[in-house]
Design a protein around this motif. Sequence first.
Motif, PDB file in Angstrom:
ATOM      1  N   GLY A   1       0.791  -1.221   0.000  1.00  6.04           N
ATOM      2  CA  GLY A   1       0.000   0.000   0.000  1.00  6.04           C
ATOM      3  C   GLY A   1       0.828   1.278   0.000  1.00  6.04           C
ATOM      4  O   GLY A   1       0.269   2.371  -0.058  1.00  6.04           O
ATOM      5  N   VAL A   2       2.145   1.161   0.068  1.00  2.00           N
ATOM      6  CA  VAL A   2       3.013   2.341   0.122  1.00  2.00           C
ATOM      7  C   VAL A   2       3.922   2.413  -1.096  1.00  2.00           C
ATOM      8  O   VAL A   2       4.034   3.443  -1.746  1.00  2.00           O
ATOM      9  CB  VAL A   2       3.851   2.361   1.419  1.00  2.00           C
ATOM     10  N   GLY A   3       4.606   1.313  -1.406  1.00  2.00           N
ATOM     11  CA  GLY A   3       5.498   1.308  -2.546  1.00  2.00           C
ATOM     12  C   GLY A   3       6.736   0.478  -2.314  1.00  2.00           C
ATOM     13  O   GLY A   3       6.888  -0.182  -1.284  1.00  2.00           O
ATOM     14  N   THR A   4       7.622   0.536  -3.296  1.00  2.00           N
ATOM     15  CA  THR A   4       8.836  -0.281  -3.299  1.00  2.00           C
ATOM     16  C   THR A   4      10.037   0.563  -3.689  1.00  2.00           C
ATOM     17  O   THR A   4       9.930   1.430  -4.557  1.00  2.00           O
ATOM     18  CB  THR A   4       8.677  -1.455  -4.284  1.00  2.00           C
ATOM     19  N   THR A   5      11.167   0.283  -3.057  1.00  2.00           N
ATOM     20  CA  THR A   5      12.432   0.912  -3.425  1.00  2.00           C
ATOM     21  C   THR A   5      13.445  -0.184  -3.708  1.00  2.00           C
ATOM     22  O   THR A   5      13.653  -1.072  -2.885  1.00  2.00           O
ATOM     23  CB  THR A   5      12.951   1.820  -2.292  1.00  2.00           C
ATOM     24  N   VAL A   6      14.038  -0.111  -4.892  1.00  2.00           N
ATOM     25  CA  VAL A   6      15.074  -1.048  -5.317  1.00  2.00           C
ATOM     26  C   VAL A   6      16.361  -0.247  -5.473  1.00  2.00           C
ATOM     27  O   VAL A   6      16.378   0.764  -6.184  1.00  2.00           O
ATOM     28  CB  VAL A   6      14.711  -1.732  -6.652  1.00  2.00           C
ATOM     29  N   THR A   7      17.423  -0.690  -4.822  1.00  2.00           N
ATOM     30  CA  THR A   7      18.726  -0.030  -4.928  1.00  2.00           C
ATOM     31  C   THR A   7      19.766  -1.050  -5.349  1.00  2.00           C
ATOM     32  O   THR A   7      19.960  -2.058  -4.671  1.00  2.00           O
ATOM     33  CB  THR A   7      19.129   0.626  -3.591  1.00  2.00           C
ATOM     34  N   ALA A   8      20.398  -0.768  -6.483  1.00  2.00           N
ATOM     35  CA  ALA A   8      21.443  -1.643  -7.021  1.00  2.00           C
ATOM     36  C   ALA A   8      22.768  -0.890  -6.997  1.00  2.00           C
ATOM     37  O   ALA A   8      22.864   0.214  -7.532  1.00  2.00           O
ATOM     38  CB  ALA A   8      21.102  -2.049  -8.446  1.00  2.00           C
ATOM     39  N   LEU A   9      23.766  -1.505  -6.387  1.00  2.00           N
ATOM     40  CA  LEU A   9      25.085  -0.896  -6.297  1.00  2.00           C
ATOM     41  C   LEU A   9      26.068  -1.750  -7.095  1.00  2.00           C
ATOM     42  O   LEU A   9      26.262  -2.924  -6.790  1.00  2.00           O
ATOM     43  CB  LEU A   9      25.543  -0.795  -4.849  1.00  2.00           C
ATOM     44  N   PHE A  10      26.630  -1.146  -8.131  1.00  2.00           N
ATOM     45  CA  PHE A  10      27.624  -1.793  -8.978  1.00  2.00           C
ATOM     46  C   PHE A  10      28.999  -1.215  -8.653  1.00  2.00           C
ATOM     47  O   PHE A  10      29.113  -0.032  -8.345  1.00  2.00           O
ATOM     48  CB  PHE A  10      27.357  -1.495 -10.461  1.00  2.00           C
ATOM     49  N   HIS A  11      30.029  -2.026  -8.791  1.00  2.81           N
ATOM     50  CA  HIS A  11      31.402  -1.540  -8.675  1.00  2.81           C
ATOM     51  C   HIS A  11      31.937  -1.323 -10.087  1.00  2.81           C
ATOM     52  O   HIS A  11      32.186  -2.296 -10.815  1.00  2.81           O
ATOM     53  CB  HIS A  11      32.273  -2.518  -7.881  1.00  2.81           C
ATOM     54  N   PRO A  12      32.101  -0.061 -10.503  1.00  3.24           N
ATOM     55  CA  PRO A  12      32.431   0.233 -11.904  1.00  3.24           C
ATOM     56  C   PRO A  12      33.809  -0.221 -12.358  1.00  3.24           C
ATOM     57  O   PRO A  12      34.035  -0.374 -13.557  1.00  3.24           O
ATOM     58  CB  PRO A  12      32.313   1.753 -11.981  1.00  3.24           C
ATOM     59  N   THR A  13      34.720  -0.474 -11.425  1.00  4.18           N
ATOM     60  CA  THR A  13      36.056  -0.896 -11.831  1.00  4.18           C
ATOM     61  C   THR A  13      36.140  -2.404 -12.060  1.00  4.18           C
ATOM     62  O   THR A  13      37.142  -2.895 -12.575  1.00  4.18           O
ATOM     63  CB  THR A  13      37.101  -0.497 -10.767  1.00  4.18           C
ATOM     64  N   HIS A  14      35.079  -3.121 -11.712  1.00  6.87           N
ATOM     65  CA  HIS A  14      35.070  -4.570 -11.914  1.00  6.87           C
ATOM     66  C   HIS A  14      34.869  -4.883 -13.389  1.00  6.87           C
ATOM     67  O   HIS A  14      34.076  -4.224 -14.071  1.00  6.87           O
ATOM     68  CB  HIS A  14      33.965  -5.214 -11.073  1.00  6.87           C
ATOM     69  N   ILE A  15      35.561  -5.878 -13.878  1.00  4.90           N
ATOM     70  CA  ILE A  15      35.495  -6.236 -15.296  1.00  4.90           C
ATOM     71  C   ILE A  15      34.082  -6.609 -15.745  1.00  4.90           C
ATOM     72  O   ILE A  15      33.715  -6.432 -16.905  1.00  4.90           O
ATOM     73  CB  ILE A  15      36.504  -7.372 -15.618  1.00  4.90           C
ATOM     74  N   ASP A  16      33.255  -7.110 -14.843  1.00  9.91           N
ATOM     75  CA  ASP A  16      31.895  -7.525 -15.196  1.00  9.91           C
ATOM     76  C   ASP A  16      30.851  -6.418 -15.062  1.00  9.91           C
ATOM     77  O   ASP A  16      29.659  -6.667 -15.269  1.00  9.91           O
ATOM     78  CB  ASP A  16      31.469  -8.714 -14.336  1.00  9.91           C
ATOM     79  N   CYS A  17      31.269  -5.210 -14.718  1.00  7.58           N
ATOM     80  CA  CYS A  17      30.295  -4.123 -14.567  1.00  7.58           C
ATOM     81  C   CYS A  17      29.760  -3.724 -15.940  1.00  7.58           C
ATOM     82  O   CYS A  17      30.520  -3.369 -16.841  1.00  7.58           O
ATOM     83  CB  CYS A  17      30.925  -2.917 -13.883  1.00  7.58           C
ATOM     84  N   PRO A  18      28.431  -3.770 -16.104  1.00 11.36           N
ATOM     85  CA  PRO A  18      27.874  -3.364 -17.393  1.00 11.36           C
ATOM     86  C   PRO A  18      27.993  -1.854 -17.565  1.00 11.36           C
ATOM     87  O   PRO A  18      28.053  -1.105 -16.587  1.00 11.36           O
ATOM     88  CB  PRO A  18      26.409  -3.797 -17.301  1.00 11.36           C
ATOM     89  N   PRO A  19      28.015  -1.386 -18.816  1.00  9.87           N
ATOM     90  CA  PRO A  19      28.013   0.059 -19.035  1.00  9.87           C
ATOM     91  C   PRO A  19      26.665   0.646 -18.622  1.00  9.87           C
ATOM     92  O   PRO A  19      25.660  -0.070 -18.559  1.00  9.87           O
ATOM     93  CB  PRO A  19      28.238   0.196 -20.541  1.00  9.87           C
ATOM     94  N   VAL A  20      26.656   1.952 -18.372  1.00  5.25           N
ATOM     95  CA  VAL A  20      25.396   2.605 -18.002  1.00  5.25           C
ATOM     96  C   VAL A  20      24.402   2.504 -19.148  1.00  5.25           C
ATOM     97  O   VAL A  20      23.235   2.202 -18.950  1.00  5.25           O
ATOM     98  CB  VAL A  20      25.631   4.076 -17.587  1.00  5.25           C
ATOM     99  N   GLY A  21      24.848   2.736 -20.364  1.00  3.59           N
ATOM    100  CA  GLY A  21      23.939   2.665 -21.506  1.00  3.59           C
ATOM    101  C   GLY A  21      23.199   3.967 -21.729  1.00  3.59           C
ATOM    102  O   GLY A  21      23.573   5.008 -21.194  1.00  3.59           O
ATOM    103  N   ASP A  22      22.145   3.902 -22.497  1.00  3.14           N
ATOM    104  CA  ASP A  22      21.414   5.088 -22.932  1.00  3.14           C
ATOM    105  C   ASP A  22      20.242   5.392 -21.995  1.00  3.14           C
ATOM    106  O   ASP A  22      19.115   4.960 -22.226  1.00  3.14           O
ATOM    107  CB  ASP A  22      20.926   4.898 -24.367  1.00  3.14           C
ATOM    108  N   MET A  23      20.534   6.122 -20.934  1.00  2.05           N
ATOM    109  CA  MET A  23      19.481   6.491 -19.982  1.00  2.05           C
ATOM    110  C   MET A  23      18.458   7.421 -20.619  1.00  2.05           C
ATOM    111  O   MET A  23      17.289   7.410 -20.257  1.00  2.05           O
ATOM    112  CB  MET A  23      20.082   7.133 -18.735  1.00  2.05           C
ATOM    113  N   GLY A  24      18.885   8.231 -21.592  1.00  2.04           N
ATOM    114  CA  GLY A  24      17.941   9.112 -22.278  1.00  2.04           C
ATOM    115  C   GLY A  24      16.840   8.322 -22.958  1.00  2.04           C
ATOM    116  O   GLY A  24      15.656   8.668 -22.863  1.00  2.04           O
ATOM    117  N   ASP A  25      17.203   7.248 -23.651  1.00  2.87           N
ATOM    118  CA  ASP A  25      16.192   6.397 -24.289  1.00  2.87           C
ATOM    119  C   ASP A  25      15.297   5.739 -23.250  1.00  2.87           C
ATOM    120  O   ASP A  25      14.087   5.622 -23.448  1.00  2.87           O
ATOM    121  CB  ASP A  25      16.860   5.324 -25.154  1.00  2.87           C
ATOM    122  N   THR A  26      15.886   5.292 -22.138  1.00  2.12           N
ATOM    123  CA  THR A  26      15.094   4.658 -21.082  1.00  2.12           C
ATOM    124  C   THR A  26      14.044   5.617 -20.540  1.00  2.12           C
ATOM    125  O   THR A  26      12.869   5.263 -20.425  1.00  2.12           O
ATOM    126  CB  THR A  26      16.015   4.155 -19.949  1.00  2.12           C
TER     127      THR A  26
END
Length: 185
Positions: free
Chosen positions: A91-116
């Motif tokens: 009845g209130v809502g949800t918060t999702v927080t994802a923390l990536f480590h950008p220096t890790h080889i498996d970190c995905p690129p941010v990508g096109d947030m404008g399109d999103t």
Amino acid sequence: MKEIALYALDIAQNSITANASRLDLTLLETPEAITLTLADTGKGMSPELLARVSDPFTTTRTTRKMGMGLPLLRMAVEQTGGSLTIESTEGVGTTVTALFHPTHIDCPPVGDMGDTITLLIQGAPQLELRYTHTVDEACFQLTTEEIRAQLGPELSLAEPEIILWLKDYLQEQEMLLREHKGMKA
């Protein structure tokens, strides 16, 4: 999914499906972390569903028996040594927080947030969306409330001309943030 922007789109779709009237999407990039946070005013989840939501065989969808968005996001952040937290109240809502480590080889690129963001506004023009993207100390914010105030109540945010303008504007702002990040490197 190969970009953080696509994870954001997928999780935001969950918010829309949960009848959220408002969604705050925040992306914070520093040299130490990329933090994606989506906070909505949707119907929220029961404690029982919240405990199982990262299981790919748990879904509220009726069209398929698997829900892959949150499990894939959890896997992506954990592959970088990061973390995923989900807080929800019925009845209130949800918060999702994802923390990536950008220096890790498996970190995905941010990508096109404008399109999103453009796709979210086009697909759910009634949604009150607040988008904040911060790169180091440079920050850009867009709210559908401000856009509606400028356009007036008679125009829909889903109008093709508005969407085209919005897409160009967001791409320009995202480019300025990237340039700022490049100057810091």
